[in-house]
Design an enzyme around this catalytic site. Structure first.
Site: not given
Length: 460
Positions: A44, A218
């Protein structure tokens, strides 16, 4: 082998929390530069440019995870996009008294001399996900909880902040939906309530086969502005995810779907984007499962340089092992932290008693690569700050390859402790020009030594 080192840490550093120890070990091919971190699993990416340096904020997937087991966030930094300094973990779950799990994908933004880190965590009281915010006066922390409670809490994740040209800041987040609020100038409160962005097929593409998720959106929004156009880059259609994007004339839409940036690739079923401009180039950060033992729960951050198309659209960006070219060179004649690394094999990092981090857990044959060291007219000596609780070992100074020309060898004695530091120096064979520098460690069996920093001196 990783587990063995983790257990040994309890003996070697009984007074340090295990959370401070970075305990992963990855063999590597010397030519590769992606993923950019090899000492732990990272995920991330959230890059931020501050004063000519890129700060990269990541999550930390624990070794051997079979879920998104994440307890801390990490910071790395680079001036040249290839040599990355481990700046440690200035924020973890314990920083939020009201949270108990899931140190997932966060984002850092700078404003008014402060740095704000927005992170999703699980609330201790409800078990639901919420967004917290931490603050620091430095990009490397330490960060503290700014509120003592969630900033927003609707069970959804993946915060990202964008500050528009007029000073208005927006917080975006969401999975399965997409939300925003208008942040106040203090960056820790907001005006009005959360607003849901309509997920239309015109705005976010068409997903087939899932009536509950009609669009490709998403998770993992990343919002920025370029040449008057607003971009929303996101992870698309689980699973496996790819990276897509939409654009709009304003920060809240209406959004128009523009297509795929990075197709489904790699061995992680998730992905997460981060986009910056730095020193005249554009860079796309993402994660994959490319390191040994890697996968959907043991991910690694990587980066590619790219050029926008003439009309402002993205080209297709594919994952590579090469990574971006180096921006400039590295100066070996100033103190360089040992944890500044382009690629490493065998080593790990940990909190140093002298401040910052140091490289440790070094065994015979381990090595560190530093890319593009500019020796100029020539170096005369090499100095390193070292420690050893055993009988020490040797640092072999090599050029261009782990088995390349040996230009010097520094003997490291036992110092009586892994954090008992001394400085050693040795002459080197006057390397000139620009080379990749390899520090190869040699000695007996077991752990040999730690290194805190190193520096060359030039020919007089």
């Amino acid at each position: 082998m990783i587990i063995g080192r983790r257990l040994f840490a309890l003996v070697r550093f009984p007074l340090l929390a295990v959370g401070l120890l970075v305990l992963a070990l990855f063999p590597a091919v010397a030519k590769a530069d992606n993923p950019i971190i090899q000492t732990i699993y990272t995920a991330d990416p959230a890059p931020l440019v501050v004063n000519g340096r890129v700060y990269l904020y990541t999550g930390h997937d624990e070794d051997g995870s079979t879920f998104f087991t994440m307890r801390e966030w990490r910071v790395w930094s680079s001036a040249d996009m290839v040599n990355w300094t481990d700046d440690g973990s200035p924020l973890n779950l314990a920083s939020f008294a009201w949270a108990d799990a899931n140190a997932w994908a966060g984002h850092v933004v700078a404003r008014n001399g402060q740095f704000y880190w927005y992170v999703p965590v699980r609330q201790r009281s409800t078990g639901a996900m919420a967004i917290g915010v931490a603050v620091s006066s430095s990009p490397t922390g330490p960060f503290r909880d700014a509120l003592g409670r969630p900033l927003v809490a609707n069970g959804e994740i993946d915060p990202a902040v964008f500050i528009d040209d007029n000073g208005q800041a927006y917080l975006y987040w969401g999975n399965p939906n997409l939300w925003f609020v208008r942040l106040n100038p203090d960056m820790i409160s907001f005006s009005g309530g959360p607003t849901q962005i309509p997920l239309t097929t015109a705005g976010f593409g068409t997903r087939t086969g899932d009536p509950n998720r009609p669009t490709l959106y998403e998770e993992g929004p990343w919002v920025y502005k370029r040449n008057g156009l607003y971009y929303l880059v996101f992870a698309a259609r689980c699973c496996s995810e790819f990276i897509a994007y939409s654009t709009a004339p304003g920060p809240t839409g209406p959004w128009t779907f523009r297509g795929t940036i990075m197709p489904t690739q790699g061995s992680s079923f998730t992905n997460h984007p981060g986009v910056i401009d730095f020193n005249g180039g554009s860079y796309f950060f993402y994660h994959n499962g490319a390191l040994p033992g890697g996968g959907g729960f043991t991910r690694s951050v990587a980066v590619e340089r790219f050029t926008y198309n003439a009309n402002g659209t993205f080209p297709t960006i594919n994952m590579t092992t090469a990574g971006p070219p180096q921006v400039g060179t590295l100066n070996p004649y100033v103190r360089q932290e040992a944890e500044t690394i382009a690629w490493a094999s065998g080593v790990e990092t940990e909190r140093s008693s002298e401040g910052g981090m140091n490289v440790g857990w070094i065994e015979n044959g381990d090595w560190i690569k530093v890319k593009g060291a500019a020796f100029g007219a020539g170096a005369a000596s090499f100095t390193a700050r070292v420690a050893s609780a055993t009988s020490g070992g040797r640092i072999e100074v090599r050029l261009d390859n782990v088995n390349g020309p040996l230009v010097g060898t520094c003997a490291v004695p036992g110092t009586g402790g892994w954090q008992t530091w001394t400085t050693v120096s040795c002459s080197v064979n006057r390397p000139t020009g620009t080379h990749d520098l390899y520090l190869r460690f040699a000695g007996g069996t077991g752990f040999l030594l730690n290194v805190n920093w190193w520096q060359f001196s030039g020919v007089a």
